[in-house]
Design a protein around this motif. Sequence first.
Motif, PDB file in Angstrom:
ATOM      1  N   SER A   1       0.814  -1.226   0.000  1.00 31.94           N
ATOM      2  CA  SER A   1       0.000   0.000   0.000  1.00 31.94           C
ATOM      3  C   SER A   1       0.842   1.269   0.000  1.00 31.94           C
ATOM      4  O   SER A   1       0.331   2.337  -0.337  1.00 31.94           O
ATOM      5  CB  SER A   1      -0.903   0.058   1.229  1.00 31.94           C
ATOM      6  OG  SER A   1      -1.582  -1.131   1.383  1.00 31.94           O
TER       7      SER A   1
ATOM      8  N   THR B   1      -4.368   0.273  -4.070  1.00 30.88           N
ATOM      9  CA  THR B   1      -5.380   1.263  -3.713  1.00 30.88           C
ATOM     10  C   THR B   1      -6.653   0.949  -4.501  1.00 30.88           C
ATOM     11  O   THR B   1      -6.581   0.366  -5.589  1.00 30.88           O
ATOM     12  CB  THR B   1      -4.860   2.694  -3.996  1.00 30.88           C
ATOM     13  OG1 THR B   1      -5.913   3.607  -3.866  1.00 30.88           O
ATOM     14  CG2 THR B   1      -4.313   2.846  -5.389  1.00 30.88           C
ATOM     15  N   ARG B   2      -7.776   1.335  -3.951  1.00 26.30           N
ATOM     16  CA  ARG B   2      -9.036   1.038  -4.631  1.00 26.30           C
ATOM     17  C   ARG B   2      -9.224   2.007  -5.797  1.00 26.30           C
ATOM     18  O   ARG B   2      -9.098   3.216  -5.611  1.00 26.30           O
ATOM     19  CB  ARG B   2     -10.189   1.192  -3.637  1.00 26.30           C
ATOM     20  CG  ARG B   2     -11.537   0.855  -4.224  1.00 26.30           C
ATOM     21  CD  ARG B   2     -12.603   0.877  -3.148  1.00 26.30           C
ATOM     22  NE  ARG B   2     -13.035   2.221  -2.824  1.00 26.30           N
ATOM     23  CZ  ARG B   2     -13.957   2.904  -3.503  1.00 26.30           C
ATOM     24  NH1 ARG B   2     -14.549   2.370  -4.551  1.00 26.30           N
ATOM     25  NH2 ARG B   2     -14.297   4.112  -3.125  1.00 26.30           N
TER      26      ARG B   2
END
Length: 228
Positions: free
Chosen positions: A190, A198-199
């Motif tokens: 991350s 990450t989304r």
Amino acid sequence: MGKITIAIDGYSSTGKSTIAKRLASTLDYIYVDTGAMYRAVTLFALEEGIINDKGKVDEATLIDKLSDIHLKFVPNTETGRSEMFLNDKNVEREIRAMRVSGFVSKVAAIKEVREKLVKIQQEMGKNKGIVMDGRDIGTVVFPDAELKLFMTASPEKRAARRYKELLEKGEEVTYAEVLKNVEERDRIDSTRSISPLTRAKDAIEFDNSDMGLEEQFERVHDYSQRVI
Ligand code: C5P
């Protein structure tokens, strides 16, 4: 709509691959486990002595030898499942061991490694009809994927699932070691500077901490039917 691209990203051991495999088989799509590719490059680095006793990766040497790494997914004739081959050797079992899990996030943070693997992944998905799971599929590999999922679950639940899997494979490991590895990989994945986990803005977030496999699959299948 015809065949689409389905990107499934998320944290380690969220069960992405189980869902992705089943979805691909139901839709008659190709399934690609991109984690297996980063794991195979890590195994190569371990075998070539590119990772030293202190766990330091000699990046320059690995980058130099990237062209010696040939990856292939080959279906197992008995199970029908794809298995990872590194330079024509079946490494499916070895790449899942803790030895590889301990270093894979360091190797996956190297820009040149990512460039090589992303290119192969984009080539595999160029005709759509693919379910690909990983960390950067919806953000980098296929930013235009028609369906993007982002899977999460608590670190404890994830470590418990992974611990069970490793025990079943006969690996000697403690729950505490597995939890530490899951948390450490999440942290490195991350926070790395290139393609961090990450989304994607348009991804559907999916927390499966308290969800059984059937329920998860039904939901994901339902999402896919809304798009296809
Ligand atoms: O999916 P899996 O847990 O097997 O992935 C192993 C590691 O490979 C991840 O922890 C991450 O460091 C790396 N990875 C990545 N990008 C991907 C897939 C995996 O960086 N698309």
